[in-house]
Design an enzyme around this catalytic site. Structure first.
Site, PDB file in Angstrom:
ATOM      1  N   LYS A 152      -7.740  16.884  16.585  1.00 42.79           N
ATOM      2  CA  LYS A 152      -7.795  18.348  16.605  1.00 42.79           C
ATOM      3  C   LYS A 152      -7.557  18.982  15.235  1.00 42.79           C
ATOM      4  O   LYS A 152      -7.773  20.181  15.069  1.00 42.79           O
ATOM      5  CB  LYS A 152      -6.801  18.900  17.625  1.00 42.79           C
ATOM      6  CG  LYS A 152      -7.121  18.499  19.054  1.00 42.79           C
ATOM      7  CD  LYS A 152      -8.374  19.155  19.585  1.00 42.79           C
ATOM      8  CE  LYS A 152      -8.524  18.902  21.079  1.00 42.79           C
ATOM      9  NZ  LYS A 152      -9.652  19.605  21.674  1.00 42.79           N
ATOM     10  N   SER A 163      -4.839   8.942  26.348  1.00 38.13           N
ATOM     11  CA  SER A 163      -6.265   9.149  26.645  1.00 38.13           C
ATOM     12  C   SER A 163      -7.116   8.004  26.110  1.00 38.13           C
ATOM     13  O   SER A 163      -8.188   7.721  26.643  1.00 38.13           O
ATOM     14  CB  SER A 163      -6.751  10.459  26.048  1.00 38.13           C
ATOM     15  OG  SER A 163      -6.718  10.386  24.639  1.00 38.13           O
TER      16      SER A 163
HETATM   17  C1  PLP Z   1      -5.837  13.457  23.357  1.00 39.32           C
HETATM   18  C2  PLP Z   1      -7.221  14.008  23.275  1.00 39.32           C
HETATM   19  N1  PLP Z   1      -7.395  15.260  22.962  1.00 39.32           N
HETATM   20  C3  PLP Z   1      -8.655  15.758  22.872  1.00 39.32           C
HETATM   21  C4  PLP Z   1      -9.775  15.002  23.064  1.00 39.32           C
HETATM   22  C5  PLP Z   1     -11.157  15.564  22.966  1.00 39.32           C
HETATM   23  O1  PLP Z   1     -11.075  16.842  23.172  1.00 39.32           O
HETATM   24  P1  PLP Z   1     -12.244  17.859  23.097  1.00 39.32           P
HETATM   25  O2  PLP Z   1     -13.119  17.607  24.269  1.00 39.32           O
HETATM   26  O3  PLP Z   1     -11.472  19.117  23.207  1.00 39.32           O
HETATM   27  O4  PLP Z   1     -12.945  17.709  21.805  1.00 39.32           O
HETATM   28  C6  PLP Z   1      -9.636  13.733  23.389  1.00 39.32           C
HETATM   29  C7  PLP Z   1     -10.822  12.925  23.574  1.00 39.32           C
HETATM   30  O5  PLP Z   1     -10.813  11.765  23.593  1.00 39.32           O
HETATM   31  C8  PLP Z   1      -8.341  13.219  23.515  1.00 39.32           C
HETATM   32  O6  PLP Z   1      -8.187  11.949  23.822  1.00 39.32           O
END
Ligand code: PLP
Length: 464
Positions: free
Chosen positions: A45, A275
């Site tokens: 992020k 994740s």
């Molecule tokens: C912890 C985490 N945050 C965010 C994301 C992806 O987020 P976004 O769909 O908001 O780009 C992932 C994707 O693997 C993730 O594992």
């Protein structure tokens, strides 16, 4: 390869390593993971923190020293807080009250203002965190970043993450496996590869309970359940999320996701967020399915470690937490022993010796977040010390914490055999005591109220 030098942390966002992982059975395919945990704020992020703030600066929505507002306590909050701190902006984050103190402490230490709101209300309620952030932005003139609708979110991945993956794979890539939080990563990568290498397959990894895999399969949004991996899975399709290039979607349940991240650390040395377990389990299944496809040769597959496991040490990497959630199978007995969370025989029981000083008892209770501890003498239970024993001792005068545990412990401990009925345990807990399960003269473990709640919850969910 030369290590990077930079004129500040923002220059270190992106350019993350890609590493091959060989500890899973991927048939004859290669699996590579992009370590987004190596970004300065610890997650993928950071990229969108930079791009969303950069876009608002460019089009004049953000004045020098201006205020941003976002509804999240997750990685996006950290990415924004990092960029805001270094570029001189103020940041307000609206956070549901179930978020962990550690995350909030990190955000505040970066200078973000935190506004708590309720976590038990849904979209449309004025206290719902996203509605609240939007309203505060409207009333205060702050800029509502809104990663779910902000085009600079997928753009960051289209212009940085995608080209990096393509370059690092030397232009030889067959599939990318992605999770969806806001959909920024998947949408941005889909757009980049649609242009540069349209044969690259986009694969969705979705936690069981999320509606997105079902949406890919049927085009309709089902009813969401709940899941424990963090950062991915949704109960709606976010406005910026473009799933049109996704041909296959894999649903991964929590147990498989957590087992997978544990293997990833133990066998590949990668400390990944929860994740990543979902993404890697889906990628492994994709590789195996592909091997069974007629005419499809070995594939080169990339997936993402979106954040570091350092944030999840007290969850994904702690056996007791996994057991409390019913995510690891332990031998079941069909009696009160199944309610014990920390079994003496598994060396999981935290205990004291009779000669330990009360300061040791205090430190151990704080460390393990428990309010009572058994006192064991050469393997046998001799008493119990709880918070009220400490309080009474502390009130009694100085040097109280130097006194031995044996002076203050309760020795009249009511024990229960494993075959006692659950109602007996409920009675003991109801009288404010801890359940002490003793099997043939030796302590099996203690049961607190929350252990019983966890046990009943596991039973309701059908786990053992
Ligand atoms: C912890 C985490 N945050 C965010 C994301 C992806 O987020 P976004 O769909 O908001 O780009 C992932 C994707 O693997 C993730 O594992």
């Amino acid at each position: 390869m030369a290590a990077p030098t930079a004129r500040g942390m923002l220059e270190l966002i992106g350019g993350t390593p890609l590493v091959q992982v060989t500890c899973f059975d991927t048939a004859d395919s290669e699996l590579w993971v992009k370590l987004e945990s190596h970004n300065p704020g610890g997650s993928i992020k950071d990229r969108i923190g930079l791009s969303m703030i950069g876009a608002a600066e460019l089009d004049g929505r953000l004045e020098p020293g201006g205020r941003l507002i976002e509804a999240t306590a997750g990685n996006t909050g950290l990415g924004l807080a990092l960029v805001a701190a270094l570029r001189g902006y103020k940041l307000t984050l609206v956070i549901p009250d179930k978020m962990s103190q550690e995350k909030v402490t990190h955000l505040k230490a970066l200078g973000a203002q935190v506004i708590w709101t309720r976590s038990d209300v849904g979209k449309g309620h004025p206290a719902y965190y996203q509605d609240m952030a939007e309203r505060i932005a409207r009333e205060s003139g702050a800029l509502y970043v809104n990663q779910f609708e902000n085009p600079a979110n997928p753009l960051a991945h289209e212009t940085t993450t995608g080209p990096e993956i393509w370059d690092q794979m030397g232009g030889r890539l067959d599939a990318v496996v992605c999770g969806v939080g806001s959909g920024g990563t998947l949408t941005g990568l889909s757009r980049y590869f649609a242009r540069v290498a349209p044969d690259v397959e986009m694969v969705l990894a979705d936690p069981r309970g999320s509606v997105l895999a079902g949406y890919v399969a049927t085009g309709t949004v089902g009813i969401a359940g709940s899941w424990l991996v963090e950062g991915i899975g949704e109960d709606f399709v976010p406005p910026i999320c473009d799933l049109s290039r996704v041909r296959s979607a894999y649903i991964v349940d929590d147990a498989e996701a957590f087992a997978t991240v544990r293997t990833l650390l133990a066998k590949a040395g990668i400390l990944a967020g929860s994740s990543s377990g979902t993404l890697i389990a889906a990628a492994v299944r994709y590789c195996r399915d592909r091997a069974a496809r007629p005419g499809a040769g070995p594939a080169r597959v990339v997936t993402i470690v979106a954040d570091s496991g350092a944030k999840y040490l007290s969850k994904a990497y702690r056996d007791e937490w996994l057991a409390d959630q019913g995510l690891v199978q332990r031998p079941g007995y069909g009696d009160l022993r199944d309610v014990v969370a920390r079994r003496a025989g598994d060396a999981q029981l935290v205990a004291l010796a009779p000669d330990d000083a009360l300061r040791v008892a205090y430190a151990r209770m704080r460390l393990h977040d428990v309010s009572q501890l058994p006192v064991m003498d050469r393997g046998a239970l001799t008493g119990i010390v709880d918070e009220s024993d400490l309080l009474v001792a502390a009130l009694a005068g100085d040097r109280a914490f130097e006194r031995p545990v044996r002076d203050v412990m309760t020795t009249k401990v009511e024990t229960l055999p494993p075959e006692a009925p659950l109602s007996e345990l409920v009675r003991v807990l109801g009288e404010g005591m801890v359940g002490v399960i003793v099997d043939h003269g030796s302590l099996f473990g203690l049961v607190t109220r929350i252990d019983l709640v966890n046990y009943l919850r596991r039973q309701a969910a059908g786990a053992t």
